[in-house]
Scaffold this motif. Sequence first.
Motif, mmCIF file in Angstrom:
data_model
loop_
_atom_site.group_PDB
_atom_site.id
_atom_site.type_symbol
_atom_site.label_atom_id
_atom_site.label_comp_id
_atom_site.label_asym_id
_atom_site.label_seq_id
_atom_site.Cartn_x
_atom_site.Cartn_y
_atom_site.Cartn_z
ATOM 1 N N SER A 71 0.909 -1.220 -0.185
ATOM 2 C CA SER A 71 0.020 0.163 0.097
ATOM 3 C C SER A 71 0.880 1.182 -0.108
ATOM 4 C CB SER A 71 -0.701 -0.195 1.264
ATOM 5 O OG SER A 71 -1.665 1.009 1.450
ATOM 6 N N SER A 72 1.899 1.178 0.704
ATOM 7 C CA SER A 72 2.763 2.264 0.821
ATOM 8 C C SER A 72 3.561 2.519 -0.368
ATOM 9 C CB SER A 72 3.927 2.058 2.098
ATOM 10 O OG SER A 72 3.370 2.119 3.213
ATOM 11 N N THR A 73 3.970 1.293 -1.106
ATOM 12 C CA THR A 73 4.620 1.303 -2.206
ATOM 13 C C THR A 73 3.638 2.021 -3.200
ATOM 14 O OG1 THR A 73 5.967 -0.483 -1.893
ATOM 15 C CG2 THR A 73 5.854 0.180 -3.920
ATOM 16 N N GLN A 74 2.315 1.379 -3.183
ATOM 17 C CA GLN A 74 1.369 1.847 -4.090
ATOM 18 C C GLN A 74 1.178 3.509 -4.299
ATOM 19 O OE1 GLN A 74 0.107 -0.385 -6.418
ATOM 20 N NE2 GLN A 74 -0.908 1.437 -7.419
ATOM 21 N N LYS A 75 1.081 3.972 -3.112
ATOM 22 C CA LYS A 75 0.910 5.387 -2.762
ATOM 23 C C LYS A 75 2.117 6.262 -3.222
ATOM 24 C CE LYS A 75 -1.942 4.983 1.421
ATOM 25 N NZ LYS A 75 -2.122 5.466 2.912
ATOM 26 N N THR B 107 2.064 8.788 -6.389
ATOM 27 C CA THR B 107 2.649 10.140 -6.147
ATOM 28 C C THR B 107 3.847 10.098 -7.280
ATOM 29 O OG1 THR B 107 2.500 10.063 -3.766
ATOM 30 C CG2 THR B 107 3.963 11.837 -4.572
ATOM 31 N N THR B 108 4.651 9.297 -7.531
ATOM 32 C CA THR B 108 5.732 9.256 -8.526
ATOM 33 C C THR B 108 4.878 9.388 -9.801
ATOM 34 O OG1 THR B 108 7.039 7.890 -6.998
ATOM 35 C CG2 THR B 108 7.804 8.023 -9.530
ATOM 36 N N LEU C 47 5.426 12.471 -12.397
ATOM 37 C CA LEU C 47 5.973 12.023 -13.725
ATOM 38 C C LEU C 47 5.018 12.540 -14.659
ATOM 39 C CD1 LEU C 47 7.859 10.727 -15.429
ATOM 40 C CD2 LEU C 47 6.530 8.565 -15.403
ATOM 41 N N TYR C 48 3.750 12.544 -14.356
ATOM 42 C CA TYR C 48 2.827 13.052 -15.507
ATOM 43 C C TYR C 48 3.035 14.485 -15.340
ATOM 44 C CZ TYR C 48 0.445 8.489 -16.014
ATOM 45 O OH TYR C 48 0.271 7.215 -16.162
#
Length: 291
Positions: free
Chosen positions: A254-258, A262-263, A267-268
């Motif tokens: 979940s943290s990684t997904q968050k 964000t990344t 990036l967008y």
Amino acid sequence: MNYVSSCTPDERERFKMCKKKVVSLILVYLVAGSFLTPSVFGVEVVETLTCDDVDTDTREPLGTASVFLTHVNDVFAWVSMSGIQTGQTLRFIWSSPGGVIFSDNEVTLTTANTDYWDSISIKGSWPEQDPGIWSVEIYVDDALEDSVSFEIINYDAVVLREQARLIIIESLNNSIATLTQSYVSIQEDLMTLSSEIDTLSEDYTELNEDYSSLQESYNEANSDLQELMTEYSTIQDSYESLSAEYGSNSEELSSTQKALNTTRTLLYASAGLAVTLLIASAYLIYTGRKS
């Protein structure tokens, strides 16, 4: 002391005269008894009986019996004697159960035989109406020589008793037949039950063997179940451990997904900014060349 010697001559004479008279009377009695009148003291009864009839030719009794039914015509009293002589009287006295004389027949013998008889009627006379124990007394010259008893039984009562007996016998025979049928049926049922018991015994033996086999299978299955329970407990522990690890990994994911989101957003945004800058640069270049 001699009584005659002590008497007077007159007394002795009277005693002698009395003695002569007594001797004379004794001699007269003996002579009269031996030659003038037949003596009853020589009569001897050989046999006495009652019967249905007498053969007049042979003088033998027919149908000897001591019991007579009331529908019988006559009853005979027959006697065989020795020593009886012509001129003597033979007398038959028939008495009822109450001791009342029913018949008194007396005859003076004209021929010397050994067998004699007398009879009375039963059917149609007093004896028919007075059943019971009757008796016959036989006298020779008024001296009782013998007696015989017989029984008269009511014929109708006998018939009724016989009919009742036959009814009872028939009822008993029917009961016996029924009981016999029941016995045969019970025997057949017992044989059937015995066969069923044998079959059930065989089935029980087979079931007992099957039960033993199932008991062994149950023991084996129980052993397998214990092993499976042990394995289940181990798997349960592993599951709980994996569940805890999964929870931890889920949180990290979940943290990684968050962070990834964000990344991706950055990036967008960076890409947008880069495109914007590129477009702006291109526009500036285009406008610069044009001027």
